[in-house]
Design a protein around this motif. Structure first.
Motif, PDB file in Angstrom:
ATOM      1  N   ASP A  39       0.834  -1.203   0.000  1.00 35.53           N
ATOM      2  CA  ASP A  39       0.000   0.000   0.000  1.00 35.53           C
ATOM      3  C   ASP A  39       0.867   1.250   0.000  1.00 35.53           C
ATOM      4  O   ASP A  39       0.392   2.347   0.267  1.00 35.53           O
ATOM      5  CB  ASP A  39      -0.924   0.015   1.213  1.00 35.53           C
ATOM      6  CG  ASP A  39      -0.168   0.023   2.540  1.00 35.53           C
ATOM      7  OD1 ASP A  39       1.073  -0.129   2.519  1.00 35.53           O
ATOM      8  OD2 ASP A  39      -0.809   0.186   3.595  1.00 35.53           O
ATOM      9  N   LYS A  40       2.140   1.079  -0.335  1.00 31.53           N
ATOM     10  CA  LYS A  40       3.092   2.188  -0.241  1.00 31.53           C
ATOM     11  C   LYS A  40       3.075   3.045  -1.506  1.00 31.53           C
ATOM     12  O   LYS A  40       2.833   2.560  -2.612  1.00 31.53           O
ATOM     13  CB  LYS A  40       4.509   1.649  -0.009  1.00 31.53           C
ATOM     14  CG  LYS A  40       4.635   0.773   1.241  1.00 31.53           C
ATOM     15  CD  LYS A  40       4.269   1.536   2.502  1.00 31.53           C
ATOM     16  CE  LYS A  40       4.556   0.750   3.775  1.00 31.53           C
ATOM     17  NZ  LYS A  40       3.636  -0.399   3.962  1.00 31.53           N
ATOM     18  N   SER A  41       3.376   4.314  -1.343  1.00 27.27           N
ATOM     19  CA  SER A  41       3.402   5.262  -2.452  1.00 27.27           C
ATOM     20  C   SER A  41       4.632   5.041  -3.322  1.00 27.27           C
ATOM     21  O   SER A  41       5.571   4.334  -2.934  1.00 27.27           O
ATOM     22  CB  SER A  41       3.417   6.699  -1.917  1.00 27.27           C
ATOM     23  OG  SER A  41       4.633   6.954  -1.233  1.00 27.27           O
ATOM     24  N   ASP A  42       4.634   5.655  -4.502  1.00 23.49           N
ATOM     25  CA  ASP A  42       5.800   5.567  -5.392  1.00 23.49           C
ATOM     26  C   ASP A  42       7.047   6.090  -4.692  1.00 23.49           C
ATOM     27  O   ASP A  42       8.143   5.532  -4.850  1.00 23.49           O
ATOM     28  CB  ASP A  42       5.546   6.374  -6.674  1.00 23.49           C
ATOM     29  CG  ASP A  42       4.473   5.744  -7.546  1.00 23.49           C
ATOM     30  OD1 ASP A  42       4.129   4.566  -7.310  1.00 23.49           O
ATOM     31  OD2 ASP A  42       3.982   6.424  -8.463  1.00 23.49           O
ATOM     32  N   GLU A  43       6.883   7.155  -3.929  1.00 23.11           N
ATOM     33  CA  GLU A  43       8.033   7.732  -3.224  1.00 23.11           C
ATOM     34  C   GLU A  43       8.582   6.753  -2.191  1.00 23.11           C
ATOM     35  O   GLU A  43       9.802   6.580  -2.067  1.00 23.11           O
ATOM     36  CB  GLU A  43       7.619   9.038  -2.537  1.00 23.11           C
ATOM     37  CG  GLU A  43       8.760   9.733  -1.817  1.00 23.11           C
ATOM     38  CD  GLU A  43       8.332  11.050  -1.177  1.00 23.11           C
ATOM     39  OE1 GLU A  43       9.179  11.678  -0.515  1.00 23.11           O
ATOM     40  OE2 GLU A  43       7.151  11.433  -1.341  1.00 23.11           O
ATOM     41  N   GLU A  44       7.696   6.120  -1.449  1.00 20.57           N
ATOM     42  CA  GLU A  44       8.140   5.163  -0.432  1.00 20.57           C
ATOM     43  C   GLU A  44       8.832   3.958  -1.059  1.00 20.57           C
ATOM     44  O   GLU A  44       9.716   3.348  -0.457  1.00 20.57           O
ATOM     45  CB  GLU A  44       6.943   4.696   0.403  1.00 20.57           C
ATOM     46  CG  GLU A  44       6.362   5.764   1.313  1.00 20.57           C
ATOM     47  CD  GLU A  44       5.107   5.296   2.010  1.00 20.57           C
ATOM     48  OE1 GLU A  44       5.136   5.149   3.251  1.00 20.57           O
ATOM     49  OE2 GLU A  44       4.091   5.041   1.316  1.00 20.57           O
ATOM     50  N   ARG A  45       8.436   3.630  -2.281  1.00 20.91           N
ATOM     51  CA  ARG A  45       9.017   2.483  -2.973  1.00 20.91           C
ATOM     52  C   ARG A  45      10.152   2.880  -3.913  1.00 20.91           C
ATOM     53  O   ARG A  45      10.544   2.107  -4.788  1.00 20.91           O
ATOM     54  CB  ARG A  45       7.932   1.747  -3.779  1.00 20.91           C
ATOM     55  CG  ARG A  45       6.905   1.005  -2.933  1.00 20.91           C
ATOM     56  CD  ARG A  45       5.912   0.234  -3.798  1.00 20.91           C
ATOM     57  NE  ARG A  45       4.988   1.101  -4.498  1.00 20.91           N
ATOM     58  CZ  ARG A  45       5.069   1.428  -5.780  1.00 20.91           C
ATOM     59  NH1 ARG A  45       6.054   0.936  -6.529  1.00 20.91           N
ATOM     60  NH2 ARG A  45       4.188   2.235  -6.337  1.00 20.91           N
ATOM     61  N   SER A  46      10.694   4.061  -3.726  1.00 23.90           N
ATOM     62  CA  SER A  46      11.673   4.594  -4.678  1.00 23.90           C
ATOM     63  C   SER A  46      12.901   3.695  -4.824  1.00 23.90           C
ATOM     64  O   SER A  46      13.475   3.586  -5.909  1.00 23.90           O
ATOM     65  CB  SER A  46      12.095   6.005  -4.256  1.00 23.90           C
ATOM     66  OG  SER A  46      12.677   5.991  -2.955  1.00 23.90           O
ATOM     67  N   ASN A  53       4.180  -3.126  -8.849  1.00 22.19           N
ATOM     68  CA  ASN A  53       3.521  -3.102  -7.545  1.00 22.19           C
ATOM     69  C   ASN A  53       2.018  -3.239  -7.717  1.00 22.19           C
ATOM     70  O   ASN A  53       1.404  -2.570  -8.545  1.00 22.19           O
ATOM     71  CB  ASN A  53       3.815  -1.805  -6.797  1.00 22.19           C
ATOM     72  CG  ASN A  53       3.158  -1.777  -5.423  1.00 22.19           C
ATOM     73  OD1 ASN A  53       3.481  -2.583  -4.550  1.00 22.19           O
ATOM     74  ND2 ASN A  53       2.206  -0.868  -5.218  1.00 22.19           N
ATOM     75  N   ILE A  54       1.430  -4.140  -6.942  1.00 21.34           N
ATOM     76  CA  ILE A  54      -0.014  -4.270  -6.863  1.00 21.34           C
ATOM     77  C   ILE A  54      -0.472  -3.486  -5.638  1.00 21.34           C
ATOM     78  O   ILE A  54      -0.056  -3.776  -4.509  1.00 21.34           O
ATOM     79  CB  ILE A  54      -0.423  -5.753  -6.721  1.00 21.34           C
ATOM     80  CG1 ILE A  54       0.093  -6.573  -7.899  1.00 21.34           C
ATOM     81  CG2 ILE A  54      -1.931  -5.881  -6.580  1.00 21.34           C
ATOM     82  CD1 ILE A  54      -0.019  -8.070  -7.693  1.00 21.34           C
ATOM     83  N   ASP A  55      -1.299  -2.496  -5.845  1.00 20.03           N
ATOM     84  CA  ASP A  55      -1.769  -1.668  -4.730  1.00 20.03           C
ATOM     85  C   ASP A  55      -2.778  -2.473  -3.900  1.00 20.03           C
ATOM     86  O   ASP A  55      -3.846  -2.842  -4.375  1.00 20.03           O
ATOM     87  CB  ASP A  55      -2.433  -0.401  -5.279  1.00 20.03           C
ATOM     88  CG  ASP A  55      -2.923   0.526  -4.174  1.00 20.03           C
ATOM     89  OD1 ASP A  55      -2.640   0.258  -2.990  1.00 20.03           O
ATOM     90  OD2 ASP A  55      -3.619   1.513  -4.493  1.00 20.03           O
TER      91      ASP A  55
END
Length: 257
Positions: A39-46, A53-55
């Motif tokens: 459930d992490k944002s693009d920034e968190e998954r940078s 990523n599957i939201d």
């Protein structure tokens, strides 16, 4: 191809990054593809943004597992490994995934899962040396040479997509693997022996991260309702065969020896 899905449920993204590194440390004969389910944002998954990523911000755990399975099928994968984010992989053992894949191929089963990642729910860190189980985690200790499980732990699962078309029951958020394994048995994807095969000494290769609190703690009322639902699905249909000779004969037949 094999899809490796890492299921992140409310925990820090750092544990996912560590798992990605551990997966990439594995020596896998087949081509593999990592997919995240977070459930992490693009920034968190940078730091791991190159992976799909599957939201799952609106999904529960079994829904997330189903999303990974559907992704793997769409990619035409032959097998899918689902790893929950509280699992640790021993990076000194680079052949862990290969061991699971070879065991699945040898025994011709539709599902394998690590039996000893948890010390909760009556799961033993190490068997003594074999534990037989029912779907509720009730079992009798035996002395035999087969690694089996006392309670279905869904932290590390290998599914054979070539034979197993089942999805998880999305109405269960705690006992989803127990019910899933029951249906695998009904569909001849595992032997009718009350045996859930694991690789030998799996506790040496996979474990639970002791620094993480459970994100699936439910009150007693919730658990009671889930148990009632599982009971209504399974009832007295679960047939148990704990005969050691039958177990050995099944393994010999599977291996062709």
């Amino acid at each position: 191809m094999i899809v490796v899905g890492i299921l992140n449920y409310k925990r820090p993204i750092e544990v996912v990054e560590n798992l990605v590194n551990s997966v990439n440390n594995q020596e896998i004969d087949d081509k593999y593809k990592i997919v995240l389910c977070t459930d992490k944002s693009d920034e968190e998954r940078s730091n791991i943004s190159k992976y799909d990523n599957i939201d799952n911000s609106e999904l529960n755990v079994p829904e997330s597992k189903n999303a990974i399975i559907k992704y793997a099928r769409k990619k035409k994968a032959k097998k899918v490994i689902i790893i929950e984010d509280d699992v640790t992989i021993n990076d000194d053992e680079k052949g862990t995934f290969k061991r699971y894949i070879n065991t699945m191929n040898d025994l011709k089963v539709g599902i394998l899962f690590c039996c000893y990642t948890k010390t909760s729910n009556f799961v033993l860190t190490k068997p003594s040396p074999r534990i037989l189980m029912g779907y509720k985690g009730l079992g009798d200790a035996k002395t035999d040479m087969v690694s089996t499980n006392r309670y279905e732990v869904g932290d590390f699962i290998l599914i054979n997509l070539e034979t197993n078309e089942l999805l998880f029951n999305e109405g269960l958020s705690h006992f989803e693997l127990s019910e899933y394994v029951f249906r695998c048995w009904q569909n001849d994807l595992i032997p009718a022996l009350n045996q859930f095969y694991d690789i030998p000494d799996s506790w040496e290769y996979l474990g639970a991260n002791p620094g993480l609190d459970s994100m699936r703690n439910y009150d007693e009322e919730h658990l009671a309702k889930e148990k009632e639902l599982v009971d209504s699905i399974i009832g007295d249909k679960w047939k148990i065969n704990n005969n050691a000779e039958d177990v050995v004969n099944h393994i010999r037949t599977s291996l062709g020896v």
